[in-house]
Design a protein around this motif. Structure first.
Motif, PDB file in Angstrom:
ATOM      1  N   ILE A   1       0.837  -1.208   0.000  1.00  0.00           N
ATOM      2  CA  ILE A   1       0.000   0.000   0.000  1.00  0.00           C
ATOM      3  C   ILE A   1       0.867   1.250   0.000  1.00  0.00           C
ATOM      4  O   ILE A   1       0.622   2.194  -0.751  1.00  0.00           O
ATOM      5  CB  ILE A   1      -0.965  -0.022   1.204  1.00  0.00           C
ATOM      6  N   ASP A   2       1.916   1.243   0.819  1.00  0.00           N
ATOM      7  CA  ASP A   2       2.805   2.395   0.935  1.00  0.00           C
ATOM      8  C   ASP A   2       3.601   2.630  -0.349  1.00  0.00           C
ATOM      9  O   ASP A   2       3.607   3.727  -0.901  1.00  0.00           O
ATOM     10  CB  ASP A   2       3.751   2.179   2.125  1.00  0.00           C
ATOM     11  N   VAL A   3       4.253   1.591  -0.842  1.00  0.00           N
ATOM     12  CA  VAL A   3       5.121   1.710  -2.018  1.00  0.00           C
ATOM     13  C   VAL A   3       4.328   2.091  -3.258  1.00  0.00           C
ATOM     14  O   VAL A   3       4.759   2.920  -4.063  1.00  0.00           O
ATOM     15  CB  VAL A   3       5.900   0.387  -2.250  1.00  0.00           C
ATOM     16  N   LEU A   4       3.153   1.499  -3.417  1.00  0.00           N
ATOM     17  CA  LEU A   4       2.357   1.733  -4.629  1.00  0.00           C
ATOM     18  C   LEU A   4       1.325   2.845  -4.442  1.00  0.00           C
ATOM     19  O   LEU A   4       0.545   3.118  -5.340  1.00  0.00           O
ATOM     20  CB  LEU A   4       1.674   0.434  -5.069  1.00  0.00           C
ATOM     21  N   GLN A   5       1.340   3.455  -3.264  1.00  0.00           N
ATOM     22  CA  GLN A   5       0.437   4.568  -2.949  1.00  0.00           C
ATOM     23  C   GLN A   5      -1.024   4.231  -3.252  1.00  0.00           C
ATOM     24  O   GLN A   5      -1.731   4.970  -3.936  1.00  0.00           O
ATOM     25  CB  GLN A   5       0.882   5.827  -3.689  1.00  0.00           C
ATOM     26  N   LEU A   6      -1.463   3.115  -2.725  1.00  0.00           N
ATOM     27  CA  LEU A   6      -2.846   2.659  -2.904  1.00  0.00           C
ATOM     28  C   LEU A   6      -3.700   3.259  -1.790  1.00  0.00           C
ATOM     29  O   LEU A   6      -4.010   2.602  -0.807  1.00  0.00           O
ATOM     30  CB  LEU A   6      -2.905   1.124  -2.874  1.00  0.00           C
ATOM     31  N   GLU A   7      -4.051   4.516  -1.952  1.00  0.00           N
ATOM     32  CA  GLU A   7      -4.701   5.259  -0.877  1.00  0.00           C
ATOM     33  C   GLU A   7      -6.101   4.763  -0.526  1.00  0.00           C
ATOM     34  O   GLU A   7      -6.557   4.943   0.590  1.00  0.00           O
ATOM     35  CB  GLU A   7      -4.772   6.744  -1.256  1.00  0.00           C
ATOM     36  N   ASP A   8      -6.798   4.134  -1.469  1.00  0.00           N
ATOM     37  CA  ASP A   8      -8.173   3.712  -1.193  1.00  0.00           C
ATOM     38  C   ASP A   8      -8.259   2.258  -0.731  1.00  0.00           C
ATOM     39  O   ASP A   8      -9.329   1.677  -0.684  1.00  0.00           O
ATOM     40  CB  ASP A   8      -9.053   3.946  -2.418  1.00  0.00           C
ATOM     41  N   ILE A   9      -7.122   1.668  -0.361  1.00  0.00           N
ATOM     42  CA  ILE A   9      -7.092   0.278   0.080  1.00  0.00           C
ATOM     43  C   ILE A   9      -6.438   0.197   1.459  1.00  0.00           C
ATOM     44  O   ILE A   9      -5.442   0.852   1.708  1.00  0.00           O
ATOM     45  CB  ILE A   9      -6.300  -0.595  -0.922  1.00  0.00           C
ATOM     46  N   SER A  10      -7.028  -0.622   2.332  1.00  0.00           N
ATOM     47  CA  SER A  10      -6.412  -0.863   3.642  1.00  0.00           C
ATOM     48  C   SER A  10      -5.840  -2.282   3.640  1.00  0.00           C
ATOM     49  O   SER A  10      -6.245  -3.105   2.816  1.00  0.00           O
ATOM     50  CB  SER A  10      -7.453  -0.715   4.751  1.00  0.00           C
ATOM     51  N   PRO A  11      -4.920  -2.577   4.560  1.00  0.00           N
ATOM     52  CA  PRO A  11      -4.374  -3.938   4.618  1.00  0.00           C
ATOM     53  C   PRO A  11      -5.458  -5.010   4.732  1.00  0.00           C
ATOM     54  O   PRO A  11      -5.318  -6.093   4.178  1.00  0.00           O
ATOM     55  CB  PRO A  11      -3.478  -3.912   5.860  1.00  0.00           C
ATOM     56  N   ASP A  12      -6.532  -4.701   5.430  1.00  0.00           N
ATOM     57  CA  ASP A  12      -7.619  -5.678   5.597  1.00  0.00           C
ATOM     58  C   ASP A  12      -8.350  -5.960   4.289  1.00  0.00           C
ATOM     59  O   ASP A  12      -9.018  -6.982   4.155  1.00  0.00           O
ATOM     60  CB  ASP A  12      -8.617  -5.193   6.650  1.00  0.00           C
ATOM     61  N   ASP A  13      -8.240  -5.045   3.315  1.00  0.00           N
ATOM     62  CA  ASP A  13      -8.889  -5.242   2.017  1.00  0.00           C
ATOM     63  C   ASP A  13      -8.137  -6.230   1.134  1.00  0.00           C
ATOM     64  O   ASP A  13      -8.674  -6.702   0.134  1.00  0.00           O
ATOM     65  CB  ASP A  13      -8.991  -3.909   1.246  1.00  0.00           C
ATOM     66  N   ILE A  14      -6.893  -6.511   1.486  1.00  0.00           N
ATOM     67  CA  ILE A  14      -6.060  -7.381   0.657  1.00  0.00           C
ATOM     68  C   ILE A  14      -6.116  -8.802   1.199  1.00  0.00           C
ATOM     69  O   ILE A  14      -5.742  -9.061   2.339  1.00  0.00           O
ATOM     70  CB  ILE A  14      -4.592  -6.890   0.638  1.00  0.00           C
ATOM     71  N   ASN A  15      -6.586  -9.724   0.367  1.00  0.00           N
ATOM     72  CA  ASN A  15      -6.621 -11.138   0.734  1.00  0.00           C
ATOM     73  C   ASN A  15      -5.230 -11.717   0.496  1.00  0.00           C
ATOM     74  O   ASN A  15      -4.698 -11.634  -0.613  1.00  0.00           O
ATOM     75  CB  ASN A  15      -7.661 -11.861  -0.132  1.00  0.00           C
ATOM     76  N   ALA A  16      -4.629 -12.305   1.512  1.00  0.00           N
ATOM     77  CA  ALA A  16      -3.253 -12.799   1.436  1.00  0.00           C
ATOM     78  C   ALA A  16      -3.068 -13.902   0.395  1.00  0.00           C
ATOM     79  O   ALA A  16      -1.969 -14.139  -0.064  1.00  0.00           O
ATOM     80  CB  ALA A  16      -2.798 -13.299   2.801  1.00  0.00           C
ATOM     81  N   GLU A  17      -4.157 -14.572   0.032  1.00  0.00           N
ATOM     82  CA  GLU A  17      -4.046 -15.682  -0.913  1.00  0.00           C
ATOM     83  C   GLU A  17      -4.434 -15.296  -2.339  1.00  0.00           C
ATOM     84  O   GLU A  17      -4.200 -16.066  -3.259  1.00  0.00           O
ATOM     85  CB  GLU A  17      -4.897 -16.847  -0.437  1.00  0.00           C
ATOM     86  N   GLU A  18      -5.029 -14.134  -2.534  1.00  0.00           N
ATOM     87  CA  GLU A  18      -5.429 -13.719  -3.878  1.00  0.00           C
ATOM     88  C   GLU A  18      -4.214 -13.326  -4.704  1.00  0.00           C
ATOM     89  O   GLU A  18      -3.218 -12.845  -4.162  1.00  0.00           O
ATOM     90  CB  GLU A  18      -6.376 -12.510  -3.809  1.00  0.00           C
TER      91      GLU A  18
END
Length: 84
Positions: free
Chosen positions: A11-28
């Motif tokens: 999120i930090d490196v790619l500046q994905l401002e509208d995404i939180s860590p909880d939005d990212i599925n670790a297996e997707e």
């Protein structure tokens, strides 16, 4: 596990401002489906991983493609490399 840390780095490196860590599925998948990242994103992430964790990656390696498959795979790579 470093999954949370890897999610925050993505999120930090790619500046994905509208995404939180909880939005990212670790297996997707990180690319195409799932998070939908592209090759430029992969390059930026690779550089960030090298700087932050001292991980060496080969751009055209099949292993590298596998490591970038998902957050879980990246976290496993970080964990393995840190122990060496």
């Amino acid at each position: 596990m470093f999954e949370q840390e890897v999610k925050e780095m993505i999120i930090d490196v790619l500046q994905l401002e509208d995404i939180s860590p909880d939005d990212i599925n670790a297996e997707e998948p990180l690319f195409v489906e799932g998070l939908g990242l592209d090759s430029i994103d992969a390059l930026e992430l690779g550089v960030a991983l090298q700087k932050r964790y001292g991980i060496s990656l080969s751009a055209d390696s099949e292993d590298t493609r596998r490591h970038f498959a998902s957050v879980r795979a990246l976290a496993a790579l970080v964990e393995t490399q840190r122990k060496q």
